[in-house]
Scaffold this motif. Sequence first.
Motif, PDB file in Angstrom:
ATOM      1  N   SER A 278      -1.264   4.057  -1.549  1.00 32.98           N
ATOM      2  CA  SER A 278      -2.408   4.714  -0.616  1.00 32.98           C
ATOM      3  C   SER A 278      -1.968   4.742   0.788  1.00 32.98           C
ATOM      4  CB  SER A 278      -3.558   3.490  -0.645  1.00 32.98           C
ATOM      5  OG  SER A 278      -2.763   2.234  -0.281  1.00 32.98           O
ATOM      6  N   TYR A 279      -0.859   4.678   1.184  1.00 29.64           N
ATOM      7  CA  TYR A 279      -0.391   4.722   2.726  1.00 29.64           C
ATOM      8  C   TYR A 279      -1.092   6.367   3.223  1.00 29.64           C
ATOM      9  CZ  TYR A 279       2.099   4.324   7.139  1.00 29.64           C
ATOM     10  OH  TYR A 279       2.180   4.080   8.381  1.00 29.64           O
TER      11      TYR A 279
ATOM     12  N   ARG B 172      -2.525   2.459   9.914  1.00 30.90           N
ATOM     13  CA  ARG B 172      -3.371   1.771   9.098  1.00 30.90           C
ATOM     14  C   ARG B 172      -4.806   1.334   9.511  1.00 30.90           C
ATOM     15  NH1 ARG B 172       1.718  -0.804   7.655  1.00 30.90           N
ATOM     16  NH2 ARG B 172       2.328  -0.442   5.204  1.00 30.90           N
TER      17      ARG B 172
ATOM     18  N   ARG C 198      -8.511  -5.629   2.828  1.00 36.82           N
ATOM     19  CA  ARG C 198      -7.007  -5.409   2.612  1.00 36.82           C
ATOM     20  C   ARG C 198      -5.880  -4.836   3.526  1.00 36.82           C
ATOM     21  NH1 ARG C 198      -8.515  -2.189  -2.601  1.00 36.82           N
ATOM     22  NH2 ARG C 198      -7.781  -0.593  -1.261  1.00 36.82           N
ATOM     23  N   THR C 199      -6.901  -4.757   4.787  1.00 42.19           N
ATOM     24  CA  THR C 199      -5.737  -4.263   5.773  1.00 42.19           C
ATOM     25  C   THR C 199      -5.160  -5.198   6.699  1.00 42.19           C
ATOM     26  OG1 THR C 199      -7.416  -2.296   5.868  1.00 42.19           O
ATOM     27  CG2 THR C 199      -5.674  -2.307   7.719  1.00 42.19           C
TER      28      THR C 199
ATOM     29  N   ASP D  45       0.670  -1.277  -0.056  1.00 45.45           N
ATOM     30  CA  ASP D  45      -0.049   0.000   0.069  1.00 45.45           C
ATOM     31  C   ASP D  45       0.815   1.237  -0.102  1.00 45.45           C
ATOM     32  OD1 ASP D  45       0.997  -0.386   2.613  1.00 45.45           O
ATOM     33  OD2 ASP D  45      -1.166   0.056   3.637  1.00 45.45           O
TER      34      ASP D  45
END
Lengths: 296, 296
Positions: free
Chosen positions: B71-72, B188, B278-279, B68
């Motif tokens: 998208s972080y 996150r 997705r995390t 990620d």
Amino acid sequence: MRVVRSIEQLREALEYMRQGGHAPIGFVPTMGYLHEGHASLLRRAGEMSNTVVMSIFVNPLQFGPNEDYDSYPRDEERDLELAEREGVDIVFIPSVEEMYPQPTRTTVSVSELTTRLCGASRPGHFNGVTTVVNKLFNIVQPHYAFFGLKDAQQVAVLRRMVSDLNMNVEIVPCPIVREGDGLALSSRNVFLSPEERSQALVLSRSLREARQSIEEGKARTVAEVRELLTSVISSSPLAVIDYAEILTFPNLEGLENEVLLTDVDGEIIIALAVKFGRTRLIDNNVFIPKEVAAVV
Amino acid sequence: MRVVRSIEQLREALEYMRQGGHAPIGFVPTMGYLHEGHASLLRRAGEMSNTVVMSIFVNPLQFGPNEDYDSYPRDEERDLELAEREGVDIVFIPSVEEMYPQPTRTTVSVSELTTRLCGASRPGHFNGVTTVVNKLFNIVQPHYAFFGLKDAQQVAVLRRMVSDLNMNVEIVPCPIVREGDGLALSSRNVFLSPEERSQALVLSRSLREARQSIEEGKARTVAEVRELLTSVISSSPLAVIDYAEILTFPNLEGLENEVLLTDVDGEIIIALAVKFGRTRLIDNNVFIPKEVAAVV
């Protein structure tokens, strides 16, 4: 001149120097068995620094399993005399246990630059060099570090390490020092028999002839220079060529056979490694072909 | 509070601090999107140091191709407010170009410690971490560097790097900071849906239950603890276990299934990585089983 054998002692001595305003600190890492090449590094360090630190450490990490770690020549007493004569302030002589109290799990490696020349002939060698030099730089924290251009690939690799890792030290490359007859000084020259010693002159001779042919416009392509090198070296019956290469410098990128040297921008290196019996010698010449080559 | 974006500016600012006697320097490297966990590191740094430097850098090198990085979460304005509030002296926010002006050919890697846990799930991740932290340490040259124990493997790996490479910095591990309900703070966490957020409590709950079972002598072997963990986590239908492992700490060596925890000398880590959608979340608990376990 102080001789220290522990990292802690060295750090204390250097802290004292720094506090006392004896910066900049110049550092000459060596494997000992010093010769005039090392002496020239120490003199250059003396010109540029207020405190000169020299280390003597034969680093097992940079020797392959079948290489000459055990037989690498050592003579601490003579080394200390030379260091004293050349005005060294601190000599650091750690044991293997002091440098590696536990097996190192951390490796500093430089890719690409290390795939050719000595990197190809000596797998793992440069990882050993970059790891130990990284450690020594962290211990000494010098402003300048001095390395001979005989190990030109080492200079290129270390400069890249310092730049990639933002290390706060300037690598100062110093010219190759030669015997009167041209042989590049090396601690390993002591291993040569008189006959090998005499034939080993083909290294410097082939480099001189290659350079001259380029200057005169006789050797114009990479292939022509390589042919000239191998033909001169092969004239010596005891010589076994490990490599004879023409690469860009300091990135050490390959050049196609048909490339005209006058088309290459910047510096090139002509680099040799040749074995005489069990002794492997290296030599090189770095220059800008556009500046030296005859335009025909 | 000064915000600097170039390495040169940072070095100048730090030189000024050092010359002015504002040492020791404490360093908190972050990827930004700060939360109370980071704030606790900054407070610890403030207690131990006269100058606190914080960096914000989302390091592309430590993200895998399908991870990620893009998208972080990022929020510089809010991060600067938090830093100001926590008494940071210098915030270093380099661009990717500033940190990697050319593709790095130099890698700092730690073996063995990085083969398990997140090292196994995220190939190349720790090489990216050790390389960038090595660079940041060389740029900042701090006396202390502060890291949260939520990334316990990172702490173990960085301590080994510092010790193997004789880096002149002390790694200070700081305790995990949790929400009131037990969820370990993470940048996150913002990605979790309300349902995932609620189910994510199984991480801390399974660690608490495992610890309690060990204390009460109910879970005695490695296999029993692992079973307990997976059974608690699996009670959450959205949870997909990446790993749930019991290893020695800080060497991160595996333990056989039948090993009695009370036979293990020193510390162990119970470490979890669990995906919700997705995390991917991690959590852990480090302790000395001989000290906490009931002797039955």
